[in-house]
Design a protein around this motif. Structure first.
Motif, PDB file in Angstrom:
ATOM      1  N   GLU A  46     -27.361  70.715  36.160  1.00 51.67           N
ATOM      2  CA  GLU A  46     -25.993  70.519  36.642  1.00 51.67           C
ATOM      3  C   GLU A  46     -25.203  71.728  36.213  1.00 51.67           C
ATOM      4  OE1 GLU A  46     -24.578  66.921  34.876  1.00 51.67           O
ATOM      5  OE2 GLU A  46     -25.766  65.655  36.196  1.00 51.67           O
ATOM      6  N   SER A  48     -21.173  73.822  36.552  1.00 48.54           N
ATOM      7  CA  SER A  48     -19.785  73.785  36.991  1.00 48.54           C
ATOM      8  C   SER A  48     -19.139  75.129  36.687  1.00 48.54           C
ATOM      9  CB  SER A  48     -19.006  72.661  36.295  1.00 48.54           C
ATOM     10  OG  SER A  48     -18.939  72.899  34.911  1.00 48.54           O
ATOM     11  N   CYS A  49     -18.259  75.516  37.569  1.00 41.14           N
ATOM     12  CA  CYS A  49     -17.417  76.694  37.390  1.00 41.14           C
ATOM     13  C   CYS A  49     -15.986  76.228  37.655  1.00 41.14           C
ATOM     14  CB  CYS A  49     -17.795  77.811  38.368  1.00 41.14           C
ATOM     15  SG  CYS A  49     -19.492  78.414  38.198  1.00 41.14           S
ATOM     16  N   THR A  50     -15.033  77.103  37.525  1.00 41.62           N
ATOM     17  CA  THR A  50     -13.650  76.692  37.776  1.00 41.62           C
ATOM     18  C   THR A  50     -13.437  76.292  39.234  1.00 41.62           C
ATOM     19  OG1 THR A  50     -13.053  78.997  38.104  1.00 41.62           O
ATOM     20  CG2 THR A  50     -12.680  78.069  35.902  1.00 41.62           C
ATOM     21  N   THR A  51     -14.360  76.699  40.118  1.00 39.88           N
ATOM     22  CA  THR A  51     -14.191  76.422  41.544  1.00 39.88           C
ATOM     23  C   THR A  51     -15.068  75.300  42.081  1.00 39.88           C
ATOM     24  OG1 THR A  51     -15.819  78.125  42.034  1.00 39.88           O
ATOM     25  CG2 THR A  51     -13.495  78.785  42.067  1.00 39.88           C
ATOM     26  N   GLY A  52     -15.855  74.637  41.237  1.00 39.43           N
ATOM     27  CA  GLY A  52     -16.679  73.556  41.765  1.00 39.43           C
ATOM     28  C   GLY A  52     -17.800  73.131  40.841  1.00 39.43           C
ATOM     29  N   GLN A  53     -18.568  72.139  41.327  1.00 43.56           N
ATOM     30  CA  GLN A  53     -19.700  71.603  40.585  1.00 43.56           C
ATOM     31  C   GLN A  53     -20.901  71.504  41.510  1.00 43.56           C
ATOM     32  OE1 GLN A  53     -18.336  67.810  39.140  1.00 43.56           O
ATOM     33  NE2 GLN A  53     -17.303  68.719  37.388  1.00 43.56           N
ATOM     34  N   TRP A  54     -22.116  71.690  40.919  1.00 51.36           N
ATOM     35  CA  TRP A  54     -23.351  71.637  41.679  1.00 51.36           C
ATOM     36  C   TRP A  54     -24.427  70.980  40.834  1.00 51.36           C
ATOM     37  CZ3 TRP A  54     -20.214  75.707  40.728  1.00 51.36           C
ATOM     38  CH2 TRP A  54     -19.511  76.224  41.817  1.00 51.36           C
ATOM     39  N   ARG A 125     -17.440  83.784  40.751  1.00 54.40           N
ATOM     40  CA  ARG A 125     -16.858  82.614  40.085  1.00 54.40           C
ATOM     41  C   ARG A 125     -16.620  82.919  38.617  1.00 54.40           C
ATOM     42  NH1 ARG A 125     -20.648  80.704  43.752  1.00 54.40           N
ATOM     43  NH2 ARG A 125     -19.836  79.158  45.188  1.00 54.40           N
ATOM     44  N   CYS A 128     -18.314  79.496  34.209  1.00 53.83           N
ATOM     45  CA  CYS A 128     -19.494  78.756  34.626  1.00 53.83           C
ATOM     46  C   CYS A 128     -20.330  78.296  33.440  1.00 53.83           C
ATOM     47  CB  CYS A 128     -20.349  79.606  35.553  1.00 53.83           C
ATOM     48  SG  CYS A 128     -19.492  80.108  37.071  1.00 53.83           S
TER      49      CYS A 128
END
Length: 135
Positions: A46, A48-54, A125, A128
């Protein structure tokens, strides 16, 4: 002296036996050595960055005792090339031939399974972080 000298006032002639056993020792096991071979297999991650999660997966393969390669999967692409030094790994994820992320993390044992938690850099990004567990 009259009577038993080891007799208690209550009349019992038995005294509690002294515990002569040594205190239990706590055995400290040396930490398990993390090698490229121990990293081999499928990992779920998993990020995450300031712009989203994956989230996704990756499969790692030992190249030598301290080097590994692999690929991202489960809906993500990219090749992996990295090294392990002690319990710290570092790898580069490359995809589309030009985008490169640098992932770094300590690897720890949680029971018999491996986990890692660290950070990665991405050219597009910021902030992260990731965690991964060997499945």
């Amino acid at each position: 002296s009259i009577g038993k000298t080891e007799k208690s006032i209550s009349g019992s002639g038995e005294s509690a036996p002294a515990d002569r056993r040594p205190p239990p020792r706590t055995l400290s096991m040396p930490p398990k050595q993390v090698t490229a071979a121990s990293l081999e297999g499928n990992w779920d991650w998993e990020a995450s960055c300031t712009t989203g999660q994956w989230q996704g997966g990756m499969t790692l393969h030992a190249v030598s005792a301290t080097a590994f390669s692999g690929e991202f999967n489960k809906g993500h692409v990219g090749s992996v090339n990295g090294t392990i030094n002690g319990n710290r790994l570092s790898f580069i994820r490359t995809w589309m031939g030009i985008i490169r992320q640098n992932w770094t993390a300590p690897v720890t044992y949680a029971g018999s399974s491996l986990r890692m938690q660290g950070a990665f850099t991405d050219p597009t990004r910021s902030g992260c972080r990731f965690s991964a567990a060997k499945g």
